[in-house]
Design a protein around this motif. Sequence first.
Motif, short mmCIF file in Angstrom:
data_model
loop_
_atom_site.label_atom_id
_atom_site.label_comp_id
_atom_site.label_asym_id
_atom_site.label_seq_id
_atom_site.Cartn_x
_atom_site.Cartn_y
_atom_site.Cartn_z
N VAL A 35 -5.83 8.14 15.66
CA VAL A 35 -5.94 7.34 14.44
C VAL A 35 -6.99 7.92 13.51
O VAL A 35 -6.82 7.94 12.28
CB VAL A 35 -6.24 5.86 14.78
N TYR A 36 -8.09 8.42 14.06
CA TYR A 36 -9.10 9.08 13.23
C TYR A 36 -8.47 10.26 12.47
O TYR A 36 -8.66 10.43 11.27
CB TYR A 36 -10.26 9.56 14.10
N TRP A 37 -7.69 11.07 13.20
CA TRP A 37 -7.02 12.20 12.56
C TRP A 37 -6.01 11.72 11.51
O TRP A 37 -5.91 12.29 10.43
CB TRP A 37 -6.30 13.04 13.62
N ILE A 38 -5.24 10.69 11.86
CA ILE A 38 -4.23 10.17 10.93
C ILE A 38 -4.86 9.79 9.60
O ILE A 38 -4.37 10.16 8.53
CB ILE A 38 -3.50 8.96 11.56
N LEU A 39 -5.96 9.04 9.66
CA LEU A 39 -6.62 8.60 8.43
C LEU A 39 -7.30 9.75 7.72
O LEU A 39 -7.22 9.88 6.49
CB LEU A 39 -7.64 7.50 8.77
N LYS A 40 -8.00 10.58 8.47
CA LYS A 40 -8.75 11.70 7.88
C LYS A 40 -7.81 12.63 7.12
O LYS A 40 -8.07 12.99 5.97
CB LYS A 40 -9.48 12.44 9.00
#
Length: 536
Positions: free
Chosen positions: A118-123
């Motif tokens: 999720v961190y990657w998805i948002l970033k």
Amino acid sequence: MKAVSEGFKVVLTAEGATASDTLGASVAGFISALPDSYIKPLIARTYFRVKSRNGIAERAPYGLAKVEASLVAKGVVSRDEVVIASPYELDKVIGSNTRVLGIYVMDPLGLSFGSGIVYWILKLAGLPYRGIPFIARSFLEIFTNPAVKAHRNHMKIVVGGPATWQLTDTGYHRKLGVDVVYEGEFESLGPSVFSRLLRGEPLPPVVSAPPAKLEDIPTILTPANGGLVEVSRGCGRGCSFCTPTLSGAIKSLPFEGHIDQEIRVNIERGGMKDINLHSEEFFRYGAKGIEPNPEKVIELTRKAYRLVKSYGDEYTISTDFTTAAAVAYRPKMVEEAAQYINEGDRRTFIEMGIETGSPRLLRKLMPGKALPYTPEQYPEVVEQAIGILNDNRWVVVGTMIVNLPGETEDDVIYDLELLDRIKKLRVITFPLPFIPMGALRHTYFTILNKMLLDPVRGQFILEALSKAFSEAAADMDMAVEKMENPFAKVIIGRLGKTLASMLVKRYEEAMSELASRRLKVPEVSESYTTLRTTAY
């Protein structure tokens, strides 16, 4: 029912995100890894609802239901002395009589694969990341719950589940005042741990338990979220980083007297219309070694199908996990099982741990992953297996791990080549970040950002997420199919499809930006830093 002031002797619960059945569709629980700034209290209580009566959950996470059943089966407590409680209503079940509070955790500090994705998805989509993962916030809220604080002096707290390592590695079990962290299968040592706590005997702060014996695994008393029914445990393939490896060789539970009883509990008491035959490797049910036993798999599938259909034509069965090797090795078995699971033109999801396309890493870290094939054959086996599953109306959720121990650029290139092989197949390719446990304390975001900024790894993550959300947009109706509220099903389905399409577009735009290495490393969330460094 005891008076509220008395409470129950043993109360079992889980963080709100884990305790919830997410409106009847457990796959929708993925959003619990979003930062809590995105999930306001009203949304949380609606989306992550826990159906309950007087604070007692009507359905529970499967692992927690097994804990309850083990305590009763071993005579640690009577049936009316233990409850599985809604984390939102602990004041209704905790009281002066409560001696042990057991908390089941899936991602207590937000450091799991899911939170990293999720961190990657948002970033990569250019969206802000503020706060801490909602699932971590909901775990911490148990410790600040007024009922827990009011009765803490006469109540021991035990935390267990597949993610307890997050607490022990960071030292957070001490900061939170957890009395015992229980690691491993509950049925082996769990009942004796609870017995000792109830007698007031001292225990070490961390208890590591061996695999349970097959005969010690009880049938659940409380219906399980998602209609889960465990049919086997463990796999024996020997992946060095995988929790099911700790369970040893595969243990298959009998249908008569066990699986059939749990199916009935989920349907008759839980109101479930779909029964999920859960395992670490469904197509090796009944196997004695690596090779599948098609006769046992089909017998199980047929019996489960006939039992659920005895309740009505609208009742169905599903399964959740497989490996590429088992599918490719026995395609006829898969085809026959699909006639029951995916009857007619029904389509369902199934998860496959692809993990890597690198023969070198397979040989080093996953010695049994490709068996009975060789590591060099594995990419072709993955492609073939996904094709077989697609032909039999399964959409594959395929996980691939980035930053495995000893991983080199050449290994990631193998991953990119495998991704290219399967790009036209029906597969949701989620890249999972591997974070060495010793690196968690202060460098979680730093490591995630380094993976993105690495040209080859960053390219792989972007391509995998782009493929994942392209497929997810096409399959959103499947994701929300089991939601029990028709209005929620329509709204969330449309919203999910719109968001997935938007993410794909942004990832395509980010590809050229990554190539020129212009992605900026964001500042680490202040509240997340507080979570990592402040004692509670």
